[in-house]
Write a protein that holds these residues in place. Sequence first.
Motif, PDB file in Angstrom:
ATOM      1  N   TYR A 146      47.722  42.133 136.831  1.00 25.28           N
ATOM      2  CA  TYR A 146      49.150  42.701 138.113  1.00 25.28           C
ATOM      3  C   TYR A 146      48.855  44.125 138.363  1.00 25.28           C
ATOM      4  CZ  TYR A 146      52.105  38.242 136.091  1.00 25.28           C
ATOM      5  OH  TYR A 146      52.552  37.405 135.935  1.00 25.28           O
ATOM      6  N   ALA A 147      48.251  45.011 138.294  1.00 28.73           N
ATOM      7  CA  ALA A 147      48.500  46.639 138.772  1.00 28.73           C
ATOM      8  C   ALA A 147      47.444  45.950 140.103  1.00 28.73           C
ATOM      9  CB  ALA A 147      47.546  47.228 137.704  1.00 28.73           C
ATOM     10  N   VAL A 148      46.639  45.017 140.216  1.00 30.32           N
ATOM     11  CA  VAL A 148      45.965  44.638 141.771  1.00 30.32           C
ATOM     12  C   VAL A 148      47.043  44.195 142.506  1.00 30.32           C
ATOM     13  CG1 VAL A 148      44.336  43.698 142.793  1.00 30.32           C
ATOM     14  CG2 VAL A 148      43.443  44.587 140.413  1.00 30.32           C
ATOM     15  N   ALA A 171      50.551  44.369 142.597  1.00 29.60           N
ATOM     16  CA  ALA A 171      51.094  45.378 143.017  1.00 29.60           C
ATOM     17  C   ALA A 171      51.163  45.976 143.943  1.00 29.60           C
ATOM     18  CB  ALA A 171      51.702  46.285 141.764  1.00 29.60           C
ATOM     19  N   ILE A 172      49.611  46.136 144.586  1.00 28.69           N
ATOM     20  CA  ILE A 172      49.028  47.288 144.961  1.00 28.69           C
ATOM     21  C   ILE A 172      48.910  46.254 146.202  1.00 28.69           C
ATOM     22  CG2 ILE A 172      47.005  49.093 145.396  1.00 28.69           C
ATOM     23  CD1 ILE A 172      46.358  48.839 142.702  1.00 28.69           C
ATOM     24  N   VAL A 173      48.655  44.994 145.706  1.00 27.84           N
ATOM     25  CA  VAL A 173      47.976  44.623 147.056  1.00 27.84           C
ATOM     26  C   VAL A 173      50.201  44.204 147.988  1.00 27.84           C
ATOM     27  CG1 VAL A 173      47.314  42.551 147.973  1.00 27.84           C
ATOM     28  CG2 VAL A 173      46.458  43.380 146.573  1.00 27.84           C
ATOM     29  N   LEU A 174      50.526  44.394 147.020  1.00 31.43           N
ATOM     30  CA  LEU A 174      51.592  44.003 148.008  1.00 31.43           C
ATOM     31  C   LEU A 174      52.096  44.788 148.471  1.00 31.43           C
ATOM     32  CD1 LEU A 174      53.553  41.220 144.585  1.00 31.43           C
ATOM     33  CD2 LEU A 174      52.605  41.178 147.481  1.00 31.43           C
ATOM     34  N   THR A 175      52.102  46.007 147.816  1.00 28.82           N
ATOM     35  CA  THR A 175      52.233  47.012 148.657  1.00 28.82           C
ATOM     36  C   THR A 175      52.053  47.544 149.647  1.00 28.82           C
ATOM     37  OG1 THR A 175      53.275  48.366 146.150  1.00 28.82           O
ATOM     38  CG2 THR A 175      53.146  49.336 147.933  1.00 28.82           C
ATOM     39  N   LEU A 176      51.092  46.928 149.987  1.00 29.21           N
ATOM     40  CA  LEU A 176      50.011  47.985 151.083  1.00 29.21           C
ATOM     41  C   LEU A 176      50.980  47.036 152.037  1.00 29.21           C
ATOM     42  CD1 LEU A 176      46.163  48.780 149.701  1.00 29.21           C
ATOM     43  CD2 LEU A 176      48.350  50.087 150.492  1.00 29.21           C
ATOM     44  N   ARG A 177      50.466  45.290 152.078  1.00 30.89           N
ATOM     45  CA  ARG A 177      51.033  44.483 153.013  1.00 30.89           C
ATOM     46  C   ARG A 177      52.625  44.924 152.672  1.00 30.89           C
ATOM     47  NH1 ARG A 177      48.628  42.051 156.018  1.00 30.89           N
ATOM     48  NH2 ARG A 177      50.094  40.471 155.965  1.00 30.89           N
ATOM     49  N   ALA A 178      53.281  44.877 152.686  1.00 35.09           N
ATOM     50  CA  ALA A 178      54.136  45.695 152.403  1.00 35.09           C
ATOM     51  C   ALA A 178      54.526  47.182 153.496  1.00 35.09           C
ATOM     52  CB  ALA A 178      56.177  46.326 151.368  1.00 35.09           C
ATOM     53  N   LEU A 179      54.171  47.495 153.542  1.00 35.58           N
ATOM     54  CA  LEU A 179      53.865  48.972 154.107  1.00 35.58           C
ATOM     55  C   LEU A 179      53.179  48.670 155.871  1.00 35.58           C
ATOM     56  CD1 LEU A 179      52.325  51.783 152.354  1.00 35.58           C
ATOM     57  CD2 LEU A 179      54.364  51.436 153.114  1.00 35.58           C
ATOM     58  N   ASP A 180      52.394  47.036 155.811  1.00 39.67           N
ATOM     59  CA  ASP A 180      51.957  46.592 157.263  1.00 39.67           C
ATOM     60  C   ASP A 180      52.887  46.277 157.895  1.00 39.67           C
ATOM     61  OD1 ASP A 180      49.154  47.719 156.831  1.00 39.67           O
ATOM     62  OD2 ASP A 180      48.529  45.927 155.780  1.00 39.67           O
ATOM     63  N   ARG A 181      53.878  45.594 156.965  1.00 36.74           N
ATOM     64  CA  ARG A 181      55.081  44.609 157.954  1.00 36.74           C
ATOM     65  C   ARG A 181      55.655  45.311 157.333  1.00 36.74           C
ATOM     66  NH1 ARG A 181      56.547  38.997 154.171  1.00 36.74           N
ATOM     67  NH2 ARG A 181      57.173  37.767 155.535  1.00 36.74           N
ATOM     68  N   PHE A 182      55.696  46.019 157.428  1.00 40.41           N
ATOM     69  CA  PHE A 182      57.274  46.981 157.598  1.00 40.41           C
ATOM     70  C   PHE A 182      57.380  47.895 158.833  1.00 40.41           C
ATOM     71  CE2 PHE A 182      59.603  51.059 158.414  1.00 40.41           C
ATOM     72  CZ  PHE A 182      60.567  50.820 157.864  1.00 40.41           C
ATOM     73  N   ASP A 183      56.015  47.775 159.930  1.00 40.98           N
ATOM     74  CA  ASP A 183      55.283  48.403 161.084  1.00 40.98           C
ATOM     75  C   ASP A 183      56.141  47.641 162.237  1.00 40.98           C
ATOM     76  OD1 ASP A 183      55.397  50.854 160.556  1.00 40.98           O
ATOM     77  OD2 ASP A 183      53.008  50.898 159.760  1.00 40.98           O
ATOM     78  N   VAL A 184      55.599  46.113 161.465  1.00 38.39           N
ATOM     79  CA  VAL A 184      55.660  45.386 162.155  1.00 38.39           C
ATOM     80  C   VAL A 184      57.356  44.669 162.565  1.00 38.39           C
ATOM     81  CG1 VAL A 184      55.175  42.686 162.898  1.00 38.39           C
ATOM     82  CG2 VAL A 184      53.586  44.343 162.105  1.00 38.39           C
TER      83      VAL A 184
END
Length: 620
Positions: A564-566, A568-581
């Motif tokens: 779950y920790a991994v 959460a980190i992956v989803l957070t990074l994906r959300a940051l990349d998706r936000f710019d798009v």
Amino acid sequence: MLPGPVFNAELLTTARRTRYYVVRSVYGAILLFFVWQNDPEYGAWGSRKNAGELSIQEMARLGWALFATILVVQSIAVLLLTPTLVAGVIAEERQRKTLHYLLASRLSSGEIILGKLAARMLHLGVFVAIGLPITSLLSLFGGVDPNVVLLTFAITVTTAFFLSALSIFVSTHARRPREAISLVYMVEFCWLFGPTMIPFLMPRGGVWWNLLYEWIKPINDWIAPTSPFHWFSVVARLGPSSAGAFLEQCFWMMGLQTAYGIVFVLIAILRLRGVNRRDGEGRLASRLAGFRRGRRLLPRPECGDDAMMWKERYVSRTSLVTKIAVIAIVFAVLCGLGYLTYDFGKPAFIEVIANGYGAFGGESARNEFNTYLRFMCTLMYVVLALAVASSASSGLTSEREEDTWMSLVATPLDGVEILRAKMVGALWAQRWLVGVLIFHWVLGLAAGSVHPLGVVAVALETSVYLGFAIALGTYFSVGAKTSARALVATIGTMFLVNGAYLMCCIPFQTWSWLQAVGVTPMVEAVSLLSFADFRDLSYGKIRGGNSWESIDMMAGAFVSVVCYAVAAIVLTLRALDRFDVEAGRPSRVNAVPPSTLMVFDDVVEANKAVDLEDDTRSES
């Protein structure tokens, strides 16, 4: 008149949505799974002596088991799905700024409310009808009276109508769908268990509680019979021989549910236009808001440099009426929770004072308090995880729905600052529930009912699991068009990873703690170790030759936290990349820094000045 244009439009638009097909398919699969659990060759029938054909008694037993299974699954589905299907119908129109178009048309308030209510209840009736073919054939097995089948389906229909009417009543007064759905779930929980627990708890609380109970008893006597939990408790006390009292209780419940449902619908019809004139708040709420303006009990601090974090922490989008209702419900729940905690905790503190802290002397009261804390803290964790996930799933979609998305992305704030504030704000909104949960951990630790390592383990697990829930909701919120879609995707994923996937492991008929690494409530419950559990875990089971189960349980909890920790980190990074798009911003790698652009502009201006000076000299 019905069906009317609102009914037709609502039925057509909702029937084409993919999530309804998915929900119906998942419900059908779950129903078939629980029906399959009653297979005579499966574990529930392991005591059969003779294989082959069933006897008449076994056929009757199978028919009743199938009927009870379908009834329980169907009732839970109605209780869980009704607020989701109905509570957002009016609030969604208000949020999309389309409700005033309906009110400006020739449609009456009754046509709008009844059309939407009938369309959503028709979708809800599909779930009830899924199990009807199976229950219609149960009379062939014997053991189930067809009249009982019809009566239970009638109770299910009236319960669905009561909850649907309550949902559309709340939706008429709510600003946003998530606000309406959350409030209906809270009211539903209190309605299910509150009226039944009041006569049991309040008379045992002392003189003041007895006086308060005598005051609210006449009101509670008219509300309690509408609760299915109260109906079940009364029927269990009556026994199978009281057929007349059973029918009386059933008809009394259906009559009250129908009457209250009609009252809720009539109030929603009468209040629809009045509430919309005041933008989601009634006359009383407007007066209270005007009185409260400038008189905050806790003044807001200065904004400071982190404006987005300040906004998410101190600016609320919830209406005043909803706040008052939530405060009243939370106060009632905390009173009941406080009484139960005191009732279970007092003997544990007396025992720890008498016998000392640790696994010494008598431990019965402390172990009983530990069992209570396991159940109650796990329940609070489930509510907290769903609350923060739903709040995070509407963090960015609410900006789009309230037409503030363009102004937000036009600010100098980058994606890290915005998403960080949204994620922290989702947890900050549930800070009181977090405080209650931590208080129970500390109380169990002080009473000697929970081992210190158990508190450390459950605190670490809760932090990781809540972080995953927030990251998951934020990820879906970045790309979803509406809050409803993000909420359904988030909650659906939460249920999938928290146990629904175990249905795929059934054919193997093997069990290991590593299979349950995704079931976070179970990991939370087993991690809240008492001193006796810790002693057995470290010494007793190893000496008894059963060390593998202990190692398997600890490994499962460790793997669960890591996964779950991994995630959460992956989803957070994906959300940051998706936000710019989604925001239409250039990638940070390819973007030209503002300082470089300023230097380039200065060079251009200097070159222009030199060229102008050369031209002046040549002319002279």
